[in-house]
Motif scaffolding. Sequence first.
Motif, PDB file in Angstrom:
ATOM      1  N   HIS A   4       0.842  -1.196   0.000  1.00 43.64           N
ATOM      2  CA  HIS A   4       0.000   0.000   0.000  1.00 43.64           C
ATOM      3  C   HIS A   4       0.879   1.248   0.000  1.00 43.64           C
ATOM      4  CE1 HIS A   4      -3.839   1.940   0.370  1.00 43.64           C
ATOM      5  NE2 HIS A   4      -3.428   2.660   1.395  1.00 43.64           N
ATOM      6  N   PHE A   5       0.551   2.184  -0.899  1.00 41.10           N
ATOM      7  CA  PHE A   5       1.297   3.431  -0.978  1.00 41.10           C
ATOM      8  C   PHE A   5       1.093   4.293   0.271  1.00 41.10           C
ATOM      9  CE2 PHE A   5       1.476   3.026  -5.739  1.00 41.10           C
ATOM     10  CZ  PHE A   5       2.848   3.177  -5.855  1.00 41.10           C
ATOM     11  N   VAL A   6       2.135   5.012   0.623  1.00 47.67           N
ATOM     12  CA  VAL A   6       2.078   5.969   1.734  1.00 47.67           C
ATOM     13  C   VAL A   6       1.580   7.326   1.259  1.00 47.67           C
ATOM     14  CG1 VAL A   6       3.482   7.218   3.426  1.00 47.67           C
ATOM     15  CG2 VAL A   6       3.928   4.798   2.982  1.00 47.67           C
ATOM     16  N   LEU A  29       9.255   8.789  -1.933  1.00 48.33           N
ATOM     17  CA  LEU A  29       8.882   7.539  -1.291  1.00 48.33           C
ATOM     18  C   LEU A  29       8.123   6.618  -2.240  1.00 48.33           C
ATOM     19  CD1 LEU A  29       8.882   5.864   1.277  1.00 48.33           C
ATOM     20  CD2 LEU A  29       6.876   7.136   2.065  1.00 48.33           C
ATOM     21  N   ASN A  30       7.417   7.205  -3.213  1.00 48.63           N
ATOM     22  CA  ASN A  30       6.703   6.381  -4.179  1.00 48.63           C
ATOM     23  C   ASN A  30       7.661   5.456  -4.931  1.00 48.63           C
ATOM     24  OD1 ASN A  30       4.194   7.602  -3.593  1.00 48.63           O
ATOM     25  ND2 ASN A  30       4.562   9.238  -5.062  1.00 48.63           N
ATOM     26  N   ILE A  31       8.761   6.006  -5.399  1.00 47.59           N
ATOM     27  CA  ILE A  31       9.744   5.204  -6.148  1.00 47.59           C
ATOM     28  C   ILE A  31      10.337   4.132  -5.263  1.00 47.59           C
ATOM     29  CG2 ILE A  31      11.944   5.259  -7.382  1.00 47.59           C
ATOM     30  CD1 ILE A  31       9.739   6.511  -8.949  1.00 47.59           C
ATOM     31  N   ARG A  32      10.670   4.487  -4.020  1.00 46.39           N
ATOM     32  CA  ARG A  32      11.259   3.498  -3.118  1.00 46.39           C
ATOM     33  C   ARG A  32      10.293   2.348  -2.863  1.00 46.39           C
ATOM     34  NH1 ARG A  32      13.199   8.182  -0.363  1.00 46.39           N
ATOM     35  NH2 ARG A  32      11.803   7.874   1.435  1.00 46.39           N
ATOM     36  N   SER A  75      -4.925   7.055  -6.180  1.00 45.84           N
ATOM     37  CA  SER A  75      -3.906   7.982  -6.685  1.00 45.84           C
ATOM     38  C   SER A  75      -2.772   7.251  -7.370  1.00 45.84           C
ATOM     39  CB  SER A  75      -3.369   8.840  -5.533  1.00 45.84           C
ATOM     40  OG  SER A  75      -4.371   9.678  -5.016  1.00 45.84           O
ATOM     41  N   GLY A  76      -2.445   6.047  -6.904  1.00 49.40           N
ATOM     42  CA  GLY A  76      -1.374   5.273  -7.512  1.00 49.40           C
ATOM     43  C   GLY A  76      -1.624   4.956  -8.968  1.00 49.40           C
ATOM     44  N   ILE A  77      -2.894   4.849  -9.349  1.00 52.94           N
ATOM     45  CA  ILE A  77      -3.229   4.565 -10.749  1.00 52.94           C
ATOM     46  C   ILE A  77      -2.704   5.655 -11.665  1.00 52.94           C
ATOM     47  CG2 ILE A  77      -5.188   4.394 -12.365  1.00 52.94           C
ATOM     48  CD1 ILE A  77      -6.751   3.034 -10.074  1.00 52.94           C
ATOM     49  N   PHE A  78      -2.637   6.892 -11.165  1.00 49.35           N
ATOM     50  CA  PHE A  78      -2.296   8.035 -12.002  1.00 49.35           C
ATOM     51  C   PHE A  78      -0.829   8.455 -11.904  1.00 49.35           C
ATOM     52  CE2 PHE A  78      -6.837   8.185 -11.377  1.00 49.35           C
ATOM     53  CZ  PHE A  78      -7.319   8.512 -12.638  1.00 49.35           C
ATOM     54  N   LYS A 132       3.056   8.694 -12.710  1.00 51.33           N
ATOM     55  CA  LYS A 132       3.736   8.575 -14.015  1.00 51.33           C
ATOM     56  C   LYS A 132       4.497   7.273 -14.152  1.00 51.33           C
ATOM     57  CE  LYS A 132       7.750  11.367 -12.473  1.00 51.33           C
ATOM     58  NZ  LYS A 132       7.218  11.654 -11.112  1.00 51.33           N
ATOM     59  N   GLU A 133       4.842   6.645 -13.030  1.00 48.22           N
ATOM     60  CA  GLU A 133       5.553   5.364 -13.086  1.00 48.22           C
ATOM     61  C   GLU A 133       4.627   4.206 -13.476  1.00 48.22           C
ATOM     62  OE1 GLU A 133       7.583   8.270 -10.608  1.00 48.22           O
ATOM     63  OE2 GLU A 133       5.566   7.380 -10.432  1.00 48.22           O
ATOM     64  N   LYS A 134       3.317   4.440 -13.445  1.00 49.75           N
ATOM     65  CA  LYS A 134       2.306   3.430 -13.818  1.00 49.75           C
ATOM     66  C   LYS A 134       2.512   2.099 -13.077  1.00 49.75           C
ATOM     67  CE  LYS A 134       1.702   5.469 -18.415  1.00 49.75           C
ATOM     68  NZ  LYS A 134       0.533   6.260 -18.007  1.00 49.75           N
ATOM     69  N   PRO A 135       2.485   2.124 -11.765  1.00 49.31           N
ATOM     70  CA  PRO A 135       2.702   0.899 -10.982  1.00 49.31           C
ATOM     71  C   PRO A 135       1.426   0.063 -10.872  1.00 49.31           C
ATOM     72  CG  PRO A 135       2.357   2.734  -9.504  1.00 49.31           C
ATOM     73  CD  PRO A 135       2.281   3.302 -10.897  1.00 49.31           C
TER      74      PRO A 135
END
Length: 375
Positions: free
Chosen positions: A164-166, A175-178, A201-204, A206-209
């Motif tokens: 889960h993203f912080v 922190l998203n990249i890490r 928010s993670g859906i949007f 730019k890294e498209k995770p």
Amino acid sequence: MPKETAGGLLHIDLSALASNWRTLRDNAGGAEAAAVVKADAYGTGIEQAVPALARAGCRTFFVAHLSEAIRVRAVGPDATIYVLNGLFPGTSPVYVEHKLRPVLGSFEEIEEWAAFCRSQGQKREAAIHVDTGMNRLGLTVAHGLTLKDRAECTDFEVALLMSHFVSAEESDNPLNIRQIESFKAVRETLPGVRASLANSSGIFLKEKPHFDLVRPGYALYGGNPTPDHDNPMSAVVNLEARIVQLRWVEENGTVGYNARWLALGRRRIATLSVGYADGYPRSASARGKSGEELLAGMVVVAGRLCPFAGNVSMDLITVDVTDVPEKDIQRGDTVTMIGGSLDLDEVGRRAGTIGYEILTNLGRRYARSYRGKQG
């Protein structure tokens, strides 16, 4: 509750809910789009929201509590349902009875689920949660990297690996990249296991995770998953309150508990039949003087934004409607508390909180109406 007798009217647009799910699915890069329907589908009603989402094409649902999962199963007989808050001791039989999947976040939970599956002589599905930065639930990344060597994991089917993203709503937060890199490292040790990291928010990002499955929640219900940009979601919730009484307050008069709001000049006050017992936060209270720019609640009255006056009380809210022509407002009229320019995020900001809290606190004293197909 009949709308004629209710102090507040809550309108929920199921067509907009389904449209939001399709928008999120279309932005998920081919990954499956699930739906998070915890907290009574963010206050909109599990029994109404789940069928609407299922008709739109959603097949997988996430809840927080086992009791919520049982409610989802009652209206989603063919759905895949995950319970996020882990496996409480001794509850494994309930999961099997209702065909539910626990999200396992510790070796203790993994061992208990594995032992239960062995005792049943059948592999049952579960998700495993790896903590990549939240420090809340889940295995550490170091422990996650050892999953491939854990004998217990062969006793059940690991149907999903998740984290889960912080701070996914902060698109430039490092922190998203890490978190993405840590999650990838664990995923690579479990080939063939489906993976899920992205929330609304993670859906949007730019890294498209997106991995194999995305888990939108707040955005489904109209919240903005991209706070730095215009909201791509449609409004789902509209809340109106009924005016109980209109009165004039003379200059230097005060309004509400503890006399925290002072009238500078003669002011007209509308009293609304909604308060914090209905889930509208007391933190939206207006404490100061009329005419001051306060970070406090507002409502739309006859097309005009009008500020709160005084403290939000248990069952009532007072609003300064002096600028509304007297002919345009009368006892029994309704005013908009959520809707239009007062979207979820703006209402949350004015209450010093977030739209998530506004949604999930929506009270049961409102008369609820649903637009769009339901059931």
